[in-house]
Design a protein around this motif. Sequence first.
Motif, PDB file in Angstrom:
ATOM      1  N   SER A  57      44.714  41.248  29.604  1.00 58.33           N
ATOM      2  CA  SER A  57      43.937  40.649  30.675  1.00 58.33           C
ATOM      3  C   SER A  57      44.820  39.853  31.634  1.00 58.33           C
ATOM      4  CB  SER A  57      42.889  39.731  30.042  1.00 58.33           C
ATOM      5  OG  SER A  57      42.358  38.872  30.976  1.00 58.33           O
ATOM      6  N   GLY A  58      44.484  39.925  32.917  1.00 55.03           N
ATOM      7  CA  GLY A  58      45.194  39.135  33.920  1.00 55.03           C
ATOM      8  C   GLY A  58      44.957  37.655  33.721  1.00 55.03           C
ATOM      9  N   GLU A  59      43.752  37.295  33.257  1.00 55.61           N
ATOM     10  CA  GLU A  59      43.445  35.887  32.980  1.00 55.61           C
ATOM     11  C   GLU A  59      44.369  35.359  31.884  1.00 55.61           C
ATOM     12  OE1 GLU A  59      39.744  33.105  31.436  1.00 55.61           O
ATOM     13  OE2 GLU A  59      39.557  35.279  31.363  1.00 55.61           O
ATOM     14  N   TRP A  60      44.571  36.162  30.823  1.00 56.26           N
ATOM     15  CA  TRP A  60      45.458  35.711  29.758  1.00 56.26           C
ATOM     16  C   TRP A  60      46.900  35.580  30.254  1.00 56.26           C
ATOM     17  CZ3 TRP A  60      49.692  38.188  27.530  1.00 56.26           C
ATOM     18  CH2 TRP A  60      50.310  37.449  26.533  1.00 56.26           C
ATOM     19  N   LEU A  61      47.347  36.528  31.066  1.00 58.40           N
ATOM     20  CA  LEU A  61      48.720  36.429  31.585  1.00 58.40           C
ATOM     21  C   LEU A  61      48.926  35.140  32.362  1.00 58.40           C
ATOM     22  CD1 LEU A  61      49.355  40.093  32.755  1.00 58.40           C
ATOM     23  CD2 LEU A  61      50.423  38.912  30.856  1.00 58.40           C
ATOM     24  N   PHE A  62      47.923  34.766  33.159  1.00 57.05           N
ATOM     25  CA  PHE A  62      48.018  33.532  33.933  1.00 57.05           C
ATOM     26  C   PHE A  62      48.022  32.317  33.007  1.00 57.05           C
ATOM     27  CE2 PHE A  62      46.229  30.053  36.463  1.00 57.05           C
ATOM     28  CZ  PHE A  62      47.109  30.070  37.531  1.00 57.05           C
ATOM     29  N   LYS A  63      47.123  32.297  32.018  1.00 55.30           N
ATOM     30  CA  LYS A  63      47.070  31.164  31.080  1.00 55.30           C
ATOM     31  C   LYS A  63      48.332  31.091  30.230  1.00 55.30           C
ATOM     32  CE  LYS A  63      42.135  30.478  30.617  1.00 55.30           C
ATOM     33  NZ  LYS A  63      40.988  30.465  29.716  1.00 55.30           N
ATOM     34  N   ASN A  64      48.872  32.238  29.877  1.00 61.46           N
ATOM     35  CA  ASN A  64      50.098  32.259  29.084  1.00 61.46           C
ATOM     36  C   ASN A  64      51.246  31.658  29.879  1.00 61.46           C
ATOM     37  OD1 ASN A  64      51.947  32.845  27.043  1.00 61.46           O
ATOM     38  ND2 ASN A  64      52.352  34.864  27.860  1.00 61.46           N
ATOM     39  N   LYS A  65      51.342  32.012  31.147  1.00 61.38           N
ATOM     40  CA  LYS A  65      52.427  31.496  31.974  1.00 61.38           C
ATOM     41  C   LYS A  65      52.265  30.001  32.230  1.00 61.38           C
ATOM     42  CE  LYS A  65      54.964  32.277  36.151  1.00 61.38           C
ATOM     43  NZ  LYS A  65      55.409  33.236  37.103  1.00 61.38           N
ATOM     44  N   GLU A  66      51.016  29.558  32.479  1.00 58.72           N
ATOM     45  CA  GLU A  66      50.776  28.149  32.792  1.00 58.72           C
ATOM     46  C   GLU A  66      50.802  27.256  31.563  1.00 58.72           C
ATOM     47  OE1 GLU A  66      50.353  26.547  35.798  1.00 58.72           O
ATOM     48  OE2 GLU A  66      51.021  28.456  36.622  1.00 58.72           O
ATOM     49  N   TYR A  67      50.162  27.696  30.475  1.00 59.98           N
ATOM     50  CA  TYR A  67      49.959  26.817  29.323  1.00 59.98           C
ATOM     51  C   TYR A  67      50.556  27.327  28.022  1.00 59.98           C
ATOM     52  CZ  TYR A  67      46.467  25.053  32.567  1.00 59.98           C
ATOM     53  OH  TYR A  67      45.834  24.580  33.669  1.00 59.98           O
ATOM     54  N   GLY A  68      51.053  28.546  27.981  1.00 62.37           N
ATOM     55  CA  GLY A  68      51.659  29.094  26.773  1.00 62.37           C
ATOM     56  C   GLY A  68      50.648  29.559  25.738  1.00 62.37           C
ATOM     57  N   HIS A  69      49.444  29.993  26.160  1.00 62.44           N
ATOM     58  CA  HIS A  69      48.438  30.482  25.219  1.00 62.44           C
ATOM     59  C   HIS A  69      48.854  31.843  24.673  1.00 62.44           C
ATOM     60  CE1 HIS A  69      44.830  27.959  26.779  1.00 62.44           C
ATOM     61  NE2 HIS A  69      45.926  27.254  26.684  1.00 62.44           N
ATOM     62  N   THR A  70      48.574  32.056  23.398  1.00 65.90           N
ATOM     63  CA  THR A  70      48.869  33.349  22.796  1.00 65.90           C
ATOM     64  C   THR A  70      47.693  34.296  23.011  1.00 65.90           C
ATOM     65  OG1 THR A  70      47.913  32.763  20.659  1.00 65.90           O
ATOM     66  CG2 THR A  70      50.249  32.229  20.990  1.00 65.90           C
ATOM     67  N   ILE A  71      47.926  35.562  22.774  1.00 62.54           N
ATOM     68  CA  ILE A  71      46.858  36.549  22.933  1.00 62.54           C
ATOM     69  C   ILE A  71      45.761  36.326  21.904  1.00 62.54           C
ATOM     70  CG2 ILE A  71      47.876  38.363  21.497  1.00 62.54           C
ATOM     71  CD1 ILE A  71      46.093  38.921  24.836  1.00 62.54           C
ATOM     72  N   ASP A  72      46.129  35.859  20.703  1.00 60.39           N
ATOM     73  CA  ASP A  72      45.123  35.567  19.677  1.00 60.39           C
ATOM     74  C   ASP A  72      44.226  34.409  20.106  1.00 60.39           C
ATOM     75  OD1 ASP A  72      46.041  37.596  17.998  1.00 60.39           O
ATOM     76  OD2 ASP A  72      47.553  36.266  17.115  1.00 60.39           O
ATOM     77  N   ASP A  73      44.803  33.404  20.771  1.00 58.23           N
ATOM     78  CA  ASP A  73      44.005  32.301  21.305  1.00 58.23           C
ATOM     79  C   ASP A  73      43.012  32.816  22.336  1.00 58.23           C
ATOM     80  OD1 ASP A  73      45.455  30.507  19.786  1.00 58.23           O
ATOM     81  OD2 ASP A  73      46.783  29.929  21.436  1.00 58.23           O
ATOM     82  N   TYR A  74      43.462  33.717  23.189  1.00 60.00           N
ATOM     83  CA  TYR A  74      42.604  34.281  24.228  1.00 60.00           C
ATOM     84  C   TYR A  74      41.441  35.058  23.613  1.00 60.00           C
ATOM     85  CZ  TYR A  74      41.066  37.337  28.000  1.00 60.00           C
ATOM     86  OH  TYR A  74      40.299  38.014  28.918  1.00 60.00           O
ATOM     87  N   ILE A  75      41.730  35.884  22.619  1.00 63.24           N
ATOM     88  CA  ILE A  75      40.681  36.673  21.963  1.00 63.24           C
ATOM     89  C   ILE A  75      39.686  35.750  21.273  1.00 63.24           C
ATOM     90  CG2 ILE A  75      40.233  38.313  20.093  1.00 63.24           C
ATOM     91  CD1 ILE A  75      42.932  39.629  20.848  1.00 63.24           C
ATOM     92  N   ALA A  76      40.184  34.736  20.557  1.00 60.44           N
ATOM     93  CA  ALA A  76      39.295  33.796  19.865  1.00 60.44           C
ATOM     94  C   ALA A  76      38.423  33.037  20.865  1.00 60.44           C
ATOM     95  CB  ALA A  76      40.119  32.821  19.035  1.00 60.44           C
TER      96      ALA A  76
END
Length: 118
Positions: A57-76
């Motif tokens: 997801s583009g939303e996850w890519l943005f959150k990962n770059k800004e805050y370092g969220h993992t893909i598992d965090d995004y799915i949860a």
Amino acid sequence: ESHCYFKSIYQKLRGIDSYTRRRLRVCMIHKHPSVRKGMKMVHKWTIEYFCKAKLISGEWLFKNKEYGHTIDDYIANCTKKWKKKQARHIKRLKEQGLNYFTDERLRGIAVCKAVVRT
């Protein structure tokens, strides 16, 4: 610092991502004509399914770059939001005196679970 800018970006990215997933589901349903069309496969083709298929997801890519969220965090987080939305929907129906779990819906849920297991 205001987070309004980030919220608007998240909403736009979430909208694009959900539209993309919806169109992919339509293509996948047409590719498998033996699957009855409807909401059955939506429970199988979830955000987690697409993330495991490397359609991130583009939303996850943005959150990962800004805050370092993992893909598992995004799915949860997405799963938690969906469950809250579903609970609110059921609560509203109960307030209106309607039954969410009708016989027809329970049959549909059983069919969905059978499809997801296969």
